[in-house]
Design a protein around this motif. Structure first.
Motif, PDB file in Angstrom:
ATOM      1  N   GLU A 187     113.931 143.325 -41.891  1.00 29.10           N
ATOM      2  CA  GLU A 187     114.693 144.407 -42.543  1.00 29.10           C
ATOM      3  C   GLU A 187     115.325 143.827 -43.804  1.00 29.10           C
ATOM      4  O   GLU A 187     116.435 143.302 -43.798  1.00 29.10           O
ATOM      5  CB  GLU A 187     115.754 144.950 -41.594  1.00 29.10           C
ATOM      6  N   ASP A 212     104.449 144.527 -48.491  1.00 25.85           N
ATOM      7  CA  ASP A 212     103.224 145.221 -48.094  1.00 25.85           C
ATOM      8  C   ASP A 212     102.253 144.263 -47.411  1.00 25.85           C
ATOM      9  O   ASP A 212     101.628 144.612 -46.402  1.00 25.85           O
ATOM     10  CB  ASP A 212     102.575 145.855 -49.324  1.00 25.85           C
ATOM     11  N   ASP A 215     103.029 143.753 -43.970  1.00 17.94           N
ATOM     12  CA  ASP A 215     102.952 144.991 -43.179  1.00 17.94           C
ATOM     13  C   ASP A 215     104.324 145.369 -42.621  1.00 17.94           C
ATOM     14  O   ASP A 215     104.445 145.775 -41.461  1.00 17.94           O
ATOM     15  CB  ASP A 215     101.936 144.843 -42.045  1.00 17.94           C
ATOM     16  N   ILE A 217     108.036 147.633 -43.034  1.00 11.56           N
ATOM     17  CA  ILE A 217     108.544 148.899 -43.558  1.00 11.56           C
ATOM     18  C   ILE A 217     109.296 148.624 -44.860  1.00 11.56           C
ATOM     19  O   ILE A 217     110.101 147.696 -44.949  1.00 11.56           O
ATOM     20  CB  ILE A 217     109.467 149.583 -42.540  1.00 11.56           C
ATOM     21  N   THR A 218     109.027 149.422 -45.887  1.00  4.17           N
ATOM     22  CA  THR A 218     109.650 149.231 -47.196  1.00  4.17           C
ATOM     23  C   THR A 218     110.945 150.026 -47.295  1.00  4.17           C
ATOM     24  O   THR A 218     110.945 151.248 -47.167  1.00  4.17           O
ATOM     25  CB  THR A 218     108.701 149.675 -48.319  1.00  4.17           C
ATOM     26  N   ASN A 219     112.040 149.309 -47.531  1.00  2.00           N
ATOM     27  CA  ASN A 219     113.294 149.978 -47.851  1.00  2.00           C
ATOM     28  C   ASN A 219     113.316 150.244 -49.352  1.00  2.00           C
ATOM     29  O   ASN A 219     112.993 149.348 -50.147  1.00  2.00           O
ATOM     30  CB  ASN A 219     114.490 149.098 -47.477  1.00  2.00           C
ATOM     31  N   TYR A 348     108.366 146.302 -34.667  1.00  2.00           N
ATOM     32  CA  TYR A 348     107.404 145.885 -35.676  1.00  2.00           C
ATOM     33  C   TYR A 348     106.229 145.158 -35.052  1.00  2.00           C
ATOM     34  O   TYR A 348     105.316 144.790 -35.740  1.00  2.00           O
ATOM     35  CB  TYR A 348     108.053 145.002 -36.749  1.00  2.00           C
TER      36      TYR A 348
END
Length: 348
Positions: A187, A212, A215, A217-219, A348
């Motif tokens: 995170e 990316d 893999d 999650i993009t904040n 994740y």
């Protein structure tokens, strides 16, 4: 031609243009000895300069001698550590080679201010330019004015990379982000620089590419303004949710402001949150904890910029080997992901 100027100011390039019946861009081209200017036009402009006693015909004398031994530096960020160090390195290298340096600082980087700053430098009959300006619109103005003198840039814009000498900002950002990922962080928040700065965009791109590839999650990146005050404000806002365990700040000042906010919230760094900066300013090693950051050799970049410009001007030969590649400097502000957040990572 006749001159009729107020007595309380020196003549300007626009006065010369008005007296000669041409545009001020044409006067700039004559000062720069642009090959597209007709001899009759050039003669009329030089006559106007003589009549107005424009800068005691400094530019005309430089043209008659063929050399001014002067280079120009256009900068929009001279108050920041990195650009200031590069300018100092350029000035030192230029003095050693018998050159003068004239610096024009952009207080406001709008097209009119950029054009005026460039014209100021061309007034001095500079033989070449070093561009330390962060926005693509600076290069748009350069192309529109059809400036003939050689120039090199300390920023990579994606369109002018053949003349760009910047350290690889994308690589530096990927190194910083990868360091956090390898420590187990999933995170991760990015405090980005101003959206219209090329370096800020490149560092944000590097962060997003690394996220990316892992893999994750993009904040959404938080757009800042390079200042410690913004870093402090952003830290206060982020702590309302605490949905992160690490922050990559696009420069050290914002990272230091963030450390202040985390300290005020009684959070431990890196025990609760890890922080990485960018640039490796001198104070970064003296913060508490000392700041992990991406180092750039601003002195080396400045020296290489001047040497490259000399070669472009046809007066230099070999280029020095400058260590301009960024490198990660690991200090005390980064550590493994907190144990308290490990259960949250299972998703994740």
């Amino acid at each position: 031609m006749s001159a009729d100027l107020p007595k309380d100011r020196a003549p300007s390039i626009r006065d010369v243009a008005r007296l000669a019946g041409v545009s001020h861009q044409t006067v700039s081209r004559v000062l720069n000895d642009h090959p597209s200017i007709r001899e009759t036009t050039k003669a009329r402009i030089l006559q106007a300069m003589e009549e107005l006693q424009y800068r005691p015909n400094q530019a005309a004398r430089a043209l008659s001698k063929g050399r001014s031994r002067t280079i120009g530096v256009l900068t929009a960020s001279s108050a920041q550590y990195g650009p200031a160090r590069s300018v100092a390195a350029i000035e030192d290298a230029a003095r050693r080679q018998g050159y003068f340096v004239d610096t024009a600082n952009l207080g406001v980087a709008d097209p009119a201010a950029i054009e005026d700053a460039l014209e100021h430098l061309l007034d001095q009959a500079v033989e070449g330019l070093v561009i330390i300006a962060p926005q693509e619109r600076v290069f748009d103005v350069l192309e529109r004015l059809d400036i003939a003198v050689p120039y090199v840039s300390l920023q990579s814009t994606g369109k002018h990379d053949l003349r760009a000498l910047a350290a690889d900002q994308i690589l530096g950002a990927r190194m910083a982000t990868r360091h956090l990922i390898e420590l187990g962080h999933r995170e991760i928040v990015h405090l980005a620089g101003p959206q219209d700065w090329n370096e800020a965009e490149a560092r944000m791109r590097g962060f997003l590419l690394e996220i990316d590839d892992a893999d994750l999650i993009t904040n959404p990146p938080i757009l800042g303004d390079w200042t410690a005050d913004f870093g402090y404000f952003a830290g206060q806002e982020l702590l309302r949710s605490r949905d992160f365990s690490a922050v990559f700040a696009a420069n050290d000042e914002m990272a230091l402001g963030l450390l202040h906010a985390l300290h005020d919230a009684r959070l431990k760094v890196p025990g609760d949150v890890s922080v990485v900066g960018f640039d490796d300013v001198p104070v970064a090693s003296h913060s508490w904890p000392p700041l992990t950051t991406v180092h750039q050799d601003f002195d080396g970049i400045g020296r290489l910029a001047f040497a490259t410009l000399l070669r472009e001007m046809g007066t230099g030969t070999e280029l020095p080997t400058a260590p301009i590649a960024p490198r990660l400097v690991v200090r005390g502000s980064t550590g493994p992901v907190p144990v308290s957040r490990l259960p949250l990572l299972k998703r994740y």
